[in-house]
Design a protein around this motif. Structure first.
Motif, mmCIF file in Angstrom:
data_model
loop_
_atom_site.group_PDB
_atom_site.id
_atom_site.type_symbol
_atom_site.label_atom_id
_atom_site.label_comp_id
_atom_site.label_asym_id
_atom_site.label_seq_id
_atom_site.Cartn_x
_atom_site.Cartn_y
_atom_site.Cartn_z
ATOM 1 N N UNK A 515 0.796 -1.177 0.035
ATOM 2 C CA UNK A 515 -0.188 0.194 -0.025
ATOM 3 C C UNK A 515 1.009 1.300 0.125
ATOM 4 N N UNK A 516 0.689 2.163 -0.886
ATOM 5 C CA UNK A 516 1.667 3.342 -1.064
ATOM 6 C C UNK A 516 0.650 4.485 -0.963
ATOM 7 N N UNK A 517 1.490 5.430 -0.043
ATOM 8 C CA UNK A 517 0.694 6.829 0.137
ATOM 9 C C UNK A 517 1.811 7.785 0.395
ATOM 10 N N UNK A 518 1.520 8.954 -0.155
ATOM 11 C CA UNK A 518 2.417 10.218 -0.199
ATOM 12 C C UNK A 518 1.729 11.013 0.943
ATOM 13 N N UNK A 519 2.629 11.364 1.971
ATOM 14 C CA UNK A 519 2.270 12.212 3.170
ATOM 15 C C UNK A 519 3.103 13.706 3.157
ATOM 16 N N UNK A 520 2.248 14.526 3.660
ATOM 17 C CA UNK A 520 2.918 15.723 4.158
ATOM 18 C C UNK A 520 3.276 15.566 5.639
ATOM 19 N N UNK A 521 4.417 15.703 5.844
ATOM 20 C CA UNK A 521 5.290 15.376 6.961
ATOM 21 C C UNK A 521 5.154 16.459 8.032
ATOM 22 N N UNK A 522 5.024 17.608 7.655
ATOM 23 C CA UNK A 522 4.645 18.598 8.838
ATOM 24 C C UNK A 522 3.459 19.395 8.760
ATOM 25 N N UNK A 523 2.756 19.278 7.614
ATOM 26 C CA UNK A 523 1.531 19.865 7.344
ATOM 27 C C UNK A 523 0.986 19.061 6.318
ATOM 28 N N UNK A 524 -0.271 19.555 6.029
ATOM 29 C CA UNK A 524 -1.094 18.817 4.972
ATOM 30 C C UNK A 524 -0.419 18.502 3.793
ATOM 31 N N UNK A 631 12.639 16.990 -6.355
ATOM 32 C CA UNK A 631 13.833 16.976 -5.371
ATOM 33 C C UNK A 631 13.485 18.126 -4.154
ATOM 34 N N UNK A 632 12.469 18.980 -4.663
ATOM 35 C CA UNK A 632 11.941 19.849 -3.692
ATOM 36 C C UNK A 632 10.982 19.324 -2.557
ATOM 37 N N UNK A 633 9.925 18.433 -3.026
ATOM 38 C CA UNK A 633 8.931 18.041 -2.237
ATOM 39 C C UNK A 633 9.260 16.658 -1.557
ATOM 40 N N UNK A 634 9.934 15.704 -2.370
ATOM 41 C CA UNK A 634 10.244 14.312 -1.943
ATOM 42 C C UNK A 634 11.665 14.215 -1.224
ATOM 43 N N UNK A 635 11.662 15.003 -0.150
ATOM 44 C CA UNK A 635 13.069 15.073 0.713
ATOM 45 C C UNK A 635 12.872 14.458 2.029
ATOM 46 N N UNK A 636 12.012 13.850 2.333
ATOM 47 C CA UNK A 636 11.763 13.394 3.695
ATOM 48 C C UNK A 636 11.412 14.371 4.795
ATOM 49 N N UNK A 637 11.308 15.649 4.256
ATOM 50 C CA UNK A 637 10.963 16.860 5.358
ATOM 51 C C UNK A 637 9.443 17.187 5.077
ATOM 52 N N UNK A 638 9.389 17.641 3.690
ATOM 53 C CA UNK A 638 8.205 18.244 2.998
ATOM 54 C C UNK A 638 6.999 17.148 3.030
ATOM 55 N N UNK A 639 7.501 16.225 2.011
ATOM 56 C CA UNK A 639 6.633 15.155 1.741
ATOM 57 C C UNK A 639 7.214 13.855 1.717
ATOM 58 N N UNK A 640 6.988 12.709 1.809
ATOM 59 C CA UNK A 640 7.325 11.324 1.822
ATOM 60 C C UNK A 640 6.272 10.381 1.300
ATOM 61 N N UNK A 668 -5.185 6.408 5.078
ATOM 62 C CA UNK A 668 -4.371 6.972 6.336
ATOM 63 C C UNK A 668 -4.618 8.576 6.102
ATOM 64 N N UNK A 669 -5.520 8.992 6.791
ATOM 65 C CA UNK A 669 -5.944 10.524 6.698
ATOM 66 C C UNK A 669 -4.896 11.400 7.129
ATOM 67 N N UNK A 670 -3.826 10.916 8.166
ATOM 68 C CA UNK A 670 -2.879 11.736 8.633
ATOM 69 C C UNK A 670 -1.926 10.724 9.236
ATOM 70 N N UNK A 671 -0.596 11.146 9.650
ATOM 71 C CA UNK A 671 0.455 10.580 10.204
ATOM 72 C C UNK A 671 -0.205 10.302 11.609
#
Length: 993
Positions: A515-524, A631-640, A668-671
């Motif tokens: 199951x794959x999902x992209x998350x906002x790590x510190x915000x939506x 490179x901007x978004x998928x950096x483990x800080x913004x999104x992952x 998964x609605x949020x972390x």
């Protein structure tokens, strides 16, 4: 080229066609010599060149050698008048200048005796000065040949060395990636800075972004381009639009494809004897619009307006399993009932409206100003396919606006200036029909939300300044080109979640493989993944041409290109074991020089009939901004992006097995609070990343036979370097198994749910805090060589016209990544040298061209045939599972008894299509006529079905693990495939005045 006979004073005019490098932009030039009866140059003769459409006039004096040259002339019809005391006046000599032409005109003046004779202007059949390899798509071609979807670039595939790349649908020229092709309109950059390809094309979904009614003509340049042109590794399309004239003119048109004359899709025969087809359903396509142009102030101010629209619906016959339908049993398997409920045929719409407006102002004889606006609005869908449910679609709304202002200034008889400013903006929002996670079932189909929605906007402002110094034997042109590009984008793919099932049996049991999902790590995620940045593209060039002798011309130039990339910080993977990975690196900017040399030679021993042309040069491409976004978004800080394995189900509360709800899959609605996620996929640039370039060598010759038949041969060699590709840094050191496959350190995970055991192989990541640590490299290479034979027959007054090209080419590379910013398509990307094989754009043999015949005696019908043949595209036979333990399920090549089948060693079927065009004019006056047309696309309804080896699957048992699968002799099921579209007939009417 053609012969012309005109009435006038006593002279014999020899019109010799040429297209020097200096005339490859949006204008052309006219030059030549004025001679006396003994062949000596006539100095001080007055040459007046007048455009018969707009009254634009240039007056020149011949040099001591009798030479003259006028540049910055708009394309179109001209008259030439030559006067000199003591000689008869040469008047009313007519010549039509096409894009890229110089049409040198050598005129012999007779002594002033008072006699009047017929003026004969005979044009040569070959271009005696052009060094570039160019194909001209003329106004007649645009009007008389069948053009699929009325997209003007469709005719570019009739030129040699031009194919459509199978990845994104872009034009791929001279063996290079489609993303490295450039399209210019009226000298302005018409390329999409984020995705690559044409502005507003939306990966080939939009039928057109500028009306074919507004295009006057264009060139397809494959080799030998002037240093003025850049940002392309293969070639470029150079188009100019129509302008108003002193005469009111225009058109009103309507085209429709009657549903009853549209063939059904192919009949695919299954191994069990059953057949499936794709019915016509509620197919609908109609295109309509108008154009009008004329004077506001005669000889001074003109306008041209065009409107073009399409209304289209494409039926989709939705079948679970596609060409190999699956049998569903809802009584036994409740999840089958979900598939049945979501099944059903539907229509995919593609509606478009395009508006064009152009003004031309000639305030004085030395100044000309052009301003144009083009607005395109497309409303359609993406994701439609036989195996996709209707809810798996997303809306595609594309709005494109382009503004171009150009000012040409003849400073003096030798100095010319061109200034151009353009602004283009592109909006492409996309919304999914469903908001449930996507469910993907291998070899069955998809439902739920399309995984790649977006909010998207780009803006490009381009400023160009060119200045030229011109004499009849020497010309030099220099210029600068500045582009300011802004990109705003939310494109966090898979943020609504994706469940992957390896088989129908696994879906029935709720046993997803990941199951794959992209998350906002510190915000939506919508906020965290929002990208808004600017970057620059700059260039400067100087190009010179020398007429060294009457038979030899030399061109030389150099171009400087710089891409100044965004300055925001990105991941620094210098220490691949760091945790957290520091965000201290920057996307490297790039500057490169491109030297180019070219020549044309017309050997004297052949009386100037044969032209030999050649070129050597470097061509630098750009890097699309989609890589910057990742490179901007998928950096483990913004999104992952996180791939959850079956063993993670309990930890994160993801239902699996009997608890999986196929009708309403869990998202998964949020972390989760207190849970720290690891294993995110992250991306960055290699610190040595550079833009790609291609070194090209071209040599060719043309010669006329029987006056009007021109035969040609050419050869091209191209070496591509610094090509973009992707690789995963977070893999252990591979070791070969007993059969030679490189195996990556991994662990076997078994999951038992509902009495069924599944296995998966998870890579042992050296940096356990991350999953894929993706990096963009620029070290892939390519090698292309091609040999083209051409045949052209053009003669004024002839009922027959023809142009054919045959190309034999071999195209290889180490990675054919067109624009994949988040995946790795080659196996063992860490060992790039082992991936060398045929490129995705390799087409071994290609035959293109057209024939036309006008039956003047009986029917008055103009009949034309366009032919396009190419041998099959290469593909790689892969497993549908991760065999080598690198965490990638899409690139593991098939081994047969320990022998690697190799990259791109398989071939799809060849394609052959004939398009028939029929035109019948009904003339009311000399200038007013109604043209009735019938176009038959794919005349013989060849739907190109062929058998290929179906991608094998690894049996889901503990014996078929990564250490033993290569020992197995797996049977490959043949799969019937379909290329191209079924026959369609289009009827039309065009009223022109």
């Amino acid at each position: 080229m053609r012969s012309r006979h005109f009435a006038g004073s006593s002279l014999v005019a020899l019109l010799v066609a040429a297209a020097p490098i200096m005339a490859q932009g949006v204008s052309t030039q006219l030059g030549g010599r004025v001679l006396d009866n003994q062949g000596a140059g006539v100095a001080g003769a007055t040459v007046v060149i007048r455009n018969t459409e707009t009254g634009l006039t240039r007056t020149l004096q011949t040099s001591a050698e009798g030479r003259y040259l006028a540049t910055l002339l708009p394309v179109g019809p001209y008259t030439v008048t030559v006067t000199k005391a003591g000689f008869q006046t040469a008047s009313n000599v007519k010549v039509n200048l096409n894009l890229g032409d110089a049409a040198p005109l050598t005129i012999k003046l007779a002594p002033e005796t008072g006699a009047v004779v017929e003026v004969i202007a005979a044009s040569a059949q070959v271009d005696t000065e052009r060094a570039s390899a160019a194909a001209i798509i003329s106004p007649d071609n645009l009007t008389n040949l069948p053009v699929f979807n009325r997209n003007f670039t469709n005719l570019a595939t009739l030129a040699p060395q031009v194919v459509v790349d199978s990845s994104r649908g872009n034009l791929a020229i001279a063996g290079q990636r489609g993303v490295n092709t450039s399209i210019n309109i009226d000298g302005g950059d018409n390329n999409e800075p984020f995705f690559g390809g044409a502005t507003g094309a939306a990966e080939g979904k939009t039928p057109f972004t500028i009306s074919i009614e507004a295009i006057r003509e264009y060139q397809v340049i494959t080799d030998g381009a002037s240093a003025e042109f850049g940002r392309m590794g293969g070639g470029y399309v150079n188009a100019i639009t129509k302008n108003g004239t002193n005469d009111l003119s225009g058109s009103l048109f309507y085209y429709q494809r009657p549903r009853g004359w549209v063939e059904a899709g192919p009949t695919l025969r299954q191994p069990n004897g059953t057949t499936t087809t794709n019915p016509v359903g509620d197919f609908q396509q109609e295109q309509f619009g108008f154009s009008v142009g004329g004077p506001i102030l005669k000889d001074k101010l003109f306008y041209f307006v065009a409107y073009d629209a399409q209304r289209r619906k494409d039926p989709v016959h939705q079948v679970w399993g596609g060409s190999r339908p699956v049998a569903l049993d809802p009584a036994t398997y409740p999840n089958d009932a979900v598939l049945l409920a979501k099944a059903g045929d539907y229509s995919a719409k593609a509606d478009s409206d395009v508006y064009f407006l152009r003004f031309d102002w000639n305030p004085t004889v030395d100044h000309s100003i052009q301003f144009r606006i083009n607005h395109s609005k497309f409303n359609g869908v993406t994701g439609a396919s036989t195996m996709a449910a209707s809810e798996n679609l997303a809306s595609d709304d594309v709005t494109t606006d382009a503004y171009v202002l150009q000012w040409n200034w003849v400073i003096s008889g030798n100095w010319m200036n061109e200034f151009r400013v353009s602004h283009t903006k592109d909006d492409m929002p996309r919304s999914t029909y469903s908001h449930l996670p996507e469910v993907s079932i291998s070899n069955v189909g998809y439902y739920g939300a399309y995984p790649f929605d977006r909010t998207y906007n780009t803006k490009r402002t381009q400023i160009q300044e060119n200045i030229s110094y011109v004499t009849p034997t020497f010309q030099v042109k220099a210029g600068v080109d500045y582009n300011d590009i802004n990109v705003s984008e939310f494109f966090a793919g898979n943020w609504q979640g994706v469940y992957q099932f390896n088989s129908l049996a696994d879906f029935r049991n709720g046993l997803w493989s990941y199951y794959r999902q992209n998350f906002g790590l510190n915000s939506p995620v919508q906020q965290a993944g929002l990208f808004d940045t600017s970057y620059k593209q700059m260039a400067a060039f100087i190009q010179a041409e020398w007429r060294l002798t009457d038979t030899f011309k030399l061109g030389a130039g150099i171009r400087w290109d710089r891409q100044e990339n965004p300055n925001y910080p990105i991941l620094n993977m210098g220490d691949p074991l760091a945790n957290p990975m520091p965000i201290t690196a920057k996307i490297p900017s790039d500057s490169q020089f491109s030297p180019r040399v070219s020549f044309t030679w017309t050997p004297a021993f052949d009386q100037g009939k044969t032209v030999i042309r050649g070129s050597v040069g470097r061509y630098v491409s750009t890097t699309p901004a989609v890589f910057f976004y990742q490179a901007y978004a998928a950096n483990g800080v913004r999104t992952g992006s996180k791939d959850f394995q079956p063993g993670d189900a309990a930890t994160y509360g993801i239902p699996i097995g009997a608890s999986f709800n196929a009708a309403n899959p869990y998202w998964i609605s949020s972390l989760p609070a207190g849970v720290t996620f690891t294993g995110f996929n992250i991306w960055t640039f290699n610190p040595d990343f550079k833009n790609p370039y291609t070194d090209r060598v071209n040599i060719g010759a043309e010669r006329p036979f029987f006056n009007d038949l021109v035969l040609g041969l050419s050869a091209t060699y191209a070496r591509g370097k610094q090509l973009e590709r992707t690789a995963d840094l977070n893999l252990g050191t591979p070791t070969p198994n007993a059969y030679g496959r490189l195996m990556y350190p991994s662990t076997l995970t078994t999951t038992t749910v509902g009495g069924r055991t599944t296995i998966s192989w998870t890579p042992i990541r050296p940096n356990a805090n991350y999953g894929t640590m993706g990096m963009y490299f620029s070290d892939a290479t390519s090698l292309y060589h091609a040999y083209t034979a051409s045949l052209k027959y053009h003669k004024d007054g002839s009922a027959f016209d023809a142009q054919l090209y045959y190309t034999y080419a071999i195209n290889k590379d180490s990675d054919s990544n067109e624009r994949n910013y988040s995946g790795i398509s080659i196996q063992d990307a860490g060992l790039l040298g082992n991936q060398w094989g045929y490129a995705d754009t390799d087409r071994r043999q290609v035959l293109t061209g057209y024939f036309s015949f006008l039956d003047k005696q009986v029917t008055g019908i103009l009949a034309s045939i366009s032919v396009r043949y190419q041998t099959g595209t290469p593909y790689t036979l892969t497993y549908g599972a991760d065999v080598n333990g690198d965490g990638n399920t899409s690139n593991d090549r098939y081994f047969q008894n320990g022998v690697d089948t190799g990259r791109n060693t398989q071939r799809a079927g060849s394609t052959l299509t004939f398009d028939l065009g029929l035109r019948r004019d009904i003339e009311f006056t000399k200038r007013i006529k109604l043209t009735l047309s019938a176009d038959v696309f794919n005349l013989f309804n060849r739907q190109d079905t062929y058998l290929s080896n179906r991608t094998p699957s690894v049996p889901n048992t503990t014996t078929s693990n990564v250490s033993t699968v290569d020992a197995q002799q797996l049977a490959l099921n043949p799969q019937q495939n379909w290329i191209g579209s079924a026959r369609q007939i289009q009827l039309g009417a065009r009223f022109a005045f």
